[in-house]
Every structure is written in C-alpha cells, then in structure tokens.
Design a protein around this motif. Structure first.
Motif, PDB file in Angstrom:
ATOM      1  N   ARG A   1       0.833  -1.215   0.000  1.00  0.00           N
ATOM      2  CA  ARG A   1       0.000   0.000   0.000  1.00  0.00           C
ATOM      3  C   ARG A   1       0.862   1.257   0.000  1.00  0.00           C
ATOM      4  O   ARG A   1       0.568   2.233  -0.697  1.00  0.00           O
ATOM      5  CB  ARG A   1      -0.916  -0.001   1.225  1.00  0.00           C
ATOM      6  CG  ARG A   1      -2.105  -0.953   1.110  1.00  0.00           C
ATOM      7  CD  ARG A   1      -3.186  -0.565   2.097  1.00  0.00           C
ATOM      8  NE  ARG A   1      -2.713  -0.646   3.468  1.00  0.00           N
ATOM      9  CZ  ARG A   1      -2.857  -1.694   4.248  1.00  0.00           C
ATOM     10  NH1 ARG A   1      -3.454  -2.771   3.783  1.00  0.00           N
ATOM     11  NH2 ARG A   1      -2.412  -1.688   5.489  1.00  0.00           N
ATOM     12  N   GLN A   2       1.951   1.220   0.764  1.00  0.00           N
ATOM     13  CA  GLN A   2       2.847   2.375   0.820  1.00  0.00           C
ATOM     14  C   GLN A   2       3.499   2.623  -0.539  1.00  0.00           C
ATOM     15  O   GLN A   2       3.610   3.767  -0.990  1.00  0.00           O
ATOM     16  CB  GLN A   2       3.919   2.154   1.887  1.00  0.00           C
ATOM     17  CG  GLN A   2       4.866   3.341   2.055  1.00  0.00           C
ATOM     18  CD  GLN A   2       5.895   3.096   3.139  1.00  0.00           C
ATOM     19  OE1 GLN A   2       5.841   2.086   3.846  1.00  0.00           O
ATOM     20  NE2 GLN A   2       6.832   4.003   3.293  1.00  0.00           N
ATOM     21  N   ALA A   3       3.928   1.528  -1.206  1.00  0.00           N
ATOM     22  CA  ALA A   3       4.548   1.673  -2.527  1.00  0.00           C
ATOM     23  C   ALA A   3       3.564   2.236  -3.543  1.00  0.00           C
ATOM     24  O   ALA A   3       3.921   3.055  -4.397  1.00  0.00           O
ATOM     25  CB  ALA A   3       5.078   0.322  -3.005  1.00  0.00           C
ATOM     26  N   ALA A   4       2.301   1.798  -3.451  1.00  0.00           N
ATOM     27  CA  ALA A   4       1.273   2.310  -4.373  1.00  0.00           C
ATOM     28  C   ALA A   4       1.042   3.798  -4.150  1.00  0.00           C
ATOM     29  O   ALA A   4       0.874   4.564  -5.111  1.00  0.00           O
ATOM     30  CB  ALA A   4      -0.023   1.535  -4.181  1.00  0.00           C
ATOM     31  N   GLU A   5       1.055   4.215  -2.889  1.00  0.00           N
ATOM     32  CA  GLU A   5       0.867   5.633  -2.594  1.00  0.00           C
ATOM     33  C   GLU A   5       2.037   6.458  -3.116  1.00  0.00           C
ATOM     34  O   GLU A   5       1.853   7.543  -3.666  1.00  0.00           O
ATOM     35  CB  GLU A   5       0.720   5.836  -1.080  1.00  0.00           C
ATOM     36  CG  GLU A   5      -0.586   5.323  -0.502  1.00  0.00           C
ATOM     37  CD  GLU A   5      -1.795   6.068  -1.057  1.00  0.00           C
ATOM     38  OE1 GLU A   5      -1.659   7.282  -1.313  1.00  0.00           O
ATOM     39  OE2 GLU A   5      -2.851   5.436  -1.225  1.00  0.00           O
ATOM     40  N   GLU A   6       3.262   5.928  -2.946  1.00  0.00           N
ATOM     41  CA  GLU A   6       4.439   6.643  -3.434  1.00  0.00           C
ATOM     42  C   GLU A   6       4.450   6.723  -4.957  1.00  0.00           C
ATOM     43  O   GLU A   6       4.886   7.718  -5.537  1.00  0.00           O
ATOM     44  CB  GLU A   6       5.711   5.952  -2.935  1.00  0.00           C
ATOM     45  CG  GLU A   6       5.903   6.057  -1.429  1.00  0.00           C
ATOM     46  CD  GLU A   6       7.103   5.264  -0.945  1.00  0.00           C
ATOM     47  OE1 GLU A   6       7.708   4.553  -1.784  1.00  0.00           O
ATOM     48  OE2 GLU A   6       7.431   5.356   0.250  1.00  0.00           O
ATOM     49  N   ALA A   7       3.964   5.637  -5.616  1.00  0.00           N
ATOM     50  CA  ALA A   7       3.944   5.624  -7.085  1.00  0.00           C
ATOM     51  C   ALA A   7       3.020   6.698  -7.652  1.00  0.00           C
ATOM     52  O   ALA A   7       3.261   7.229  -8.742  1.00  0.00           O
ATOM     53  CB  ALA A   7       3.520   4.245  -7.581  1.00  0.00           C
ATOM     54  N   LYS A   8       1.957   7.021  -6.886  1.00  0.00           N
ATOM     55  CA  LYS A   8       1.034   8.052  -7.350  1.00  0.00           C
ATOM     56  C   LYS A   8       1.727   9.407  -7.474  1.00  0.00           C
ATOM     57  O   LYS A   8       1.338  10.240  -8.287  1.00  0.00           O
ATOM     58  CB  LYS A   8      -0.158   8.157  -6.395  1.00  0.00           C
ATOM     59  CG  LYS A   8      -1.076   6.954  -6.401  1.00  0.00           C
ATOM     60  CD  LYS A   8      -2.214   7.160  -5.414  1.00  0.00           C
ATOM     61  CE  LYS A   8      -3.132   5.933  -5.384  1.00  0.00           C
ATOM     62  NZ  LYS A   8      -4.228   6.097  -4.402  1.00  0.00           N
ATOM     63  N   ASN A   9       2.737   9.612  -6.640  1.00  0.00           N
ATOM     64  CA  ASN A   9       3.425  10.897  -6.624  1.00  0.00           C
ATOM     65  C   ASN A   9       4.608  10.955  -7.583  1.00  0.00           C
ATOM     66  O   ASN A   9       5.213  12.011  -7.747  1.00  0.00           O
ATOM     67  CB  ASN A   9       3.923  11.201  -5.197  1.00  0.00           C
ATOM     68  CG  ASN A   9       2.776  11.253  -4.203  1.00  0.00           C
ATOM     69  OD1 ASN A   9       1.701  11.736  -4.521  1.00  0.00           O
ATOM     70  ND2 ASN A   9       3.014  10.760  -2.985  1.00  0.00           N
ATOM     71  N   LEU A  10       4.975   9.800  -8.202  1.00  0.00           N
ATOM     72  CA  LEU A  10       6.082   9.784  -9.143  1.00  0.00           C
ATOM     73  C   LEU A  10       5.635  10.295 -10.510  1.00  0.00           C
ATOM     74  O   LEU A  10       4.481  10.128 -10.902  1.00  0.00           O
ATOM     75  CB  LEU A  10       6.635   8.358  -9.288  1.00  0.00           C
ATOM     76  CG  LEU A  10       7.327   7.766  -8.056  1.00  0.00           C
ATOM     77  CD1 LEU A  10       7.710   6.323  -8.335  1.00  0.00           C
ATOM     78  CD2 LEU A  10       8.555   8.582  -7.676  1.00  0.00           C
ATOM     79  N   PRO A  11       6.519  10.899 -11.267  1.00  0.00           N
ATOM     80  CA  PRO A  11       6.148  11.361 -12.611  1.00  0.00           C
ATOM     81  C   PRO A  11       5.888  10.189 -13.545  1.00  0.00           C
ATOM     82  O   PRO A  11       6.551   9.164 -13.473  1.00  0.00           O
ATOM     83  CB  PRO A  11       7.386  12.161 -13.049  1.00  0.00           C
ATOM     84  CG  PRO A  11       8.512  11.599 -12.239  1.00  0.00           C
ATOM     85  CD  PRO A  11       7.910  11.214 -10.910  1.00  0.00           C
ATOM     86  N   ASP A  12       4.923  10.344 -14.439  1.00  0.00           N
ATOM     87  CA  ASP A  12       4.612   9.315 -15.424  1.00  0.00           C
ATOM     88  C   ASP A  12       5.542   9.533 -16.619  1.00  0.00           C
ATOM     89  O   ASP A  12       5.272  10.352 -17.492  1.00  0.00           O
ATOM     90  CB  ASP A  12       3.136   9.426 -15.841  1.00  0.00           C
ATOM     91  CG  ASP A  12       2.710   8.259 -16.712  1.00  0.00           C
ATOM     92  OD1 ASP A  12       3.583   7.643 -17.350  1.00  0.00           O
ATOM     93  OD2 ASP A  12       1.502   7.965 -16.755  1.00  0.00           O
ATOM     94  N   LEU A  13       6.664   8.797 -16.639  1.00  0.00           N
ATOM     95  CA  LEU A  13       7.679   9.005 -17.679  1.00  0.00           C
ATOM     96  C   LEU A  13       7.137   8.716 -19.073  1.00  0.00           C
ATOM     97  O   LEU A  13       7.460   9.413 -20.031  1.00  0.00           O
ATOM     98  CB  LEU A  13       8.894   8.119 -17.388  1.00  0.00           C
ATOM     99  CG  LEU A  13       9.609   8.387 -16.057  1.00  0.00           C
ATOM    100  CD1 LEU A  13      10.771   7.424 -15.880  1.00  0.00           C
ATOM    101  CD2 LEU A  13      10.089   9.825 -15.985  1.00  0.00           C
TER     102      LEU A  13
END
Length: 303
Positions: free
Chosen positions: A135-147
């Motif tokens: 769940r934490q990784a999914a939340e962090e992925a939301k904040n990463l740029p979509d390359l």
C-alpha cells in the motif's frame, strides 16, 4: 427419594473420576485388562449398592435378588455413570495431562485451551507487513512522474514542429525494420527480395538487407560486435532480435537514404547514407513508451 437420587449421582461422578484416573495413570499394554476389570467391578458394585438402597427406601425386596422395578430405577440413576465412561486409555496419552476434576455442583471442568501456533502468528504478521508495504509503494507511485506520458507528450510536440505525424508500429522486436520498411514505401524505394523469394513480410526483407550489407562490409562493423559475426548475422536474419545503431547504419548505406531518428527533448540523430540525394527516412525513438522497452515508430509527413 430425591435426596437419594442426588447422592447416587454424586457417587456416580466420583466413581467416574476415580476410573478415569486409574485408566490414565495405571493402564498400559500389560496392565490394561486388569485395570479395566477392576473398574468394571467397582461400577457393578456401585450399581448393586444403589439398587439395594432404592429397594430399601421403597420397602421392597432387594432389587438384586429379583425385583425388576427397583432394578430399572437403579439403572436409570446409573445412566450418568455410563454416559461419562471413557474409552480405554491410549498409549499416546500423556501421563502428565491432568484428568478433569469432578464437582458436586456441576460437570467436569473443560480441558485447557490449546496454545497459539507461533509459526502461524509469524506468517500472519509477515503477510500484514507485506500488505502495508504494498500500500505504501502504491501511494508513493502516485506521486512519481509518469515518464511514459511525459515522453509521449514531448514527442508529439516535436513531431508537430517538423510537420510529421506518427504511424505506430507493432512492438514485437521487429519495430526498427518495420518502421524503415514503411518509410521506404512512402519514398517509393523498392525493398528488394529475400534470396529471390516473393511474398516475404516487408520487415523480413529489410532484415535481410541489413544482414547482407554487414556481411559484405564486415570491417565496418566487427569492431563493435561482442560476438562472432556469423552468429550476429543469424540473429538479424532469423530471429526477432531488436535492431539498433549498427543496423540503421547498414540500412542507410544499403538503401542510400539518410535516416533521421527523432528522440525525446527534440534531439535528432542523423545517419547518413544518401550520398547527396535528398531522400530522408524519419523514425521516432521511444525509451519509456512501450512495454518491451526501446521502440521505433515510423514518422510520415503530416497532411
């Protein structure tokens, strides 16, 4: 009679407790028969005693001597004893396990609750931790740029600036060759044949052209190879191995065209081969846009 029956029930429970203790502590393979016989004798004696007391209270002859009514009543009172009877002790019963204690005011106490399984508890804890990490990784992925999305948006902008539109090529390992084939068809440049065989897919013809040129001029390419030339050429001709810079150089020379590769941030790499002719092939190179990784599309003139 009620007081007598109550006393009989207590005596039956007490005897059952004694029988249980004997079978747990004294019974073994060698002594089991003797212990069982002794227990049965005790139960029979208590049964006869109860029958005699009931007969005496009713002013009747001794039930043991043949009074059926008293005997029936005594059997009814002895039912709790029979219902509580346990099977003979098993060899694997632990002698340290305490027997349920009998009380006058209730049934025997329940056995102790089984201890929690520590291994299962550890697995459950680990599963919970992994779920929390996911769940934490999914939340962090939301904040990463979509390359992928960012690269795509920039590429479309640079295509528009140069008056180009994109012809998407299937991402299957043959994309470089299929994109070059599409460009050559737009320029009306013949692709050629594969060993004189017609009906071969266009990307296979372009693959064969690249391999043929590298084989004809090995000195231009062998210094860049990390494997024998023969095996490298076989991969180009017969497999879905991706093409790259060396294959683009061979195709530019083979078809006498300049190959322009548009990349992210507007960079254009030119591979010369036209020899002064104004024939240009345009390809779009993606680093993040496709599941297989690097990818080439054909860039046609807009309009």
């Amino acid at each position: 009679m009620e007081d007598l029956q109550a006393r009989h029930r207590r005596e039956a429970r007490d005897l059952q407790s004694r029988v249980t203790q004997k079978k747990k502590k004294q019974a073994s393979k060698k002594t089991r028969k003797g212990v069982n016989d002794e227990c049965e004798k005790l139960e029979a004696e208590l049964h006869e005693k109860h029958a005699a007391e009931i007969a005496a209270l009713n002013g009747e002859p001794d039930a043991v001597n043949g009074e059926p009514e008293a005997t029936a009543e005594a059997e009814a009172l002895s039912e709790p004893l029979e219902a509580l009877a346990l099977k003979p002790a098993q060899d694997d019963i632990s002698e340290s396990t305490p027997a349920p204690q009998a009380h006058d005011d209730g049934p025997p106490t329940a056995p102790q609750t089984k201890k929690p399984n520590k291994a299962k508890a550890r697995l459950a804890k680990r599963a919970l931790e992994q779920e929390q990490q996911a769940r934490q990784a999914a939340e962090e992925a939301k904040n990463l740029p979509d390359l992928k999305q960012q690269e795509r948006a920039r590429m479309l902008e640079y295509m528009s600036e140069r008056g180009l539109r994109e012809k998407e090529i299937r991402a299957d390992g043959h994309c470089l060759y299929a994109a070059v084939a599409d460009q050559l068809e737009q320029l009306e440049i013949p692709l050629g044949l594969v060993s004189g065989v017609e009906g071969v897919p266009a990307y296979r013809v372009v693959r064969a052209a690249a391999a043929e040129y590298i084989e004809r001029y090995p000195d231009e390419f062998e210094a860049f190879l990390e494997e024998p030339l023969e095996g490298y050429l076989r991969k180009i001709r017969e497999t879905g191995e991706w093409g790259g810079q060396l294959e683009l150089m061979a195709l530019a020379k083979s078809y006498a065209v300049d190959i322009h590769v548009l990349q992210d941030f507007g960079r254009v790499e030119k591979i010369g081969g036209a020899g002064g002719k104004e024939q240009a092939v345009w390809l779009g190179y993606y680093k993040h846009g496709f599941g297989l990784g690097e990818h080439y599309n054909s860039l046609r003139k807009a309009g």
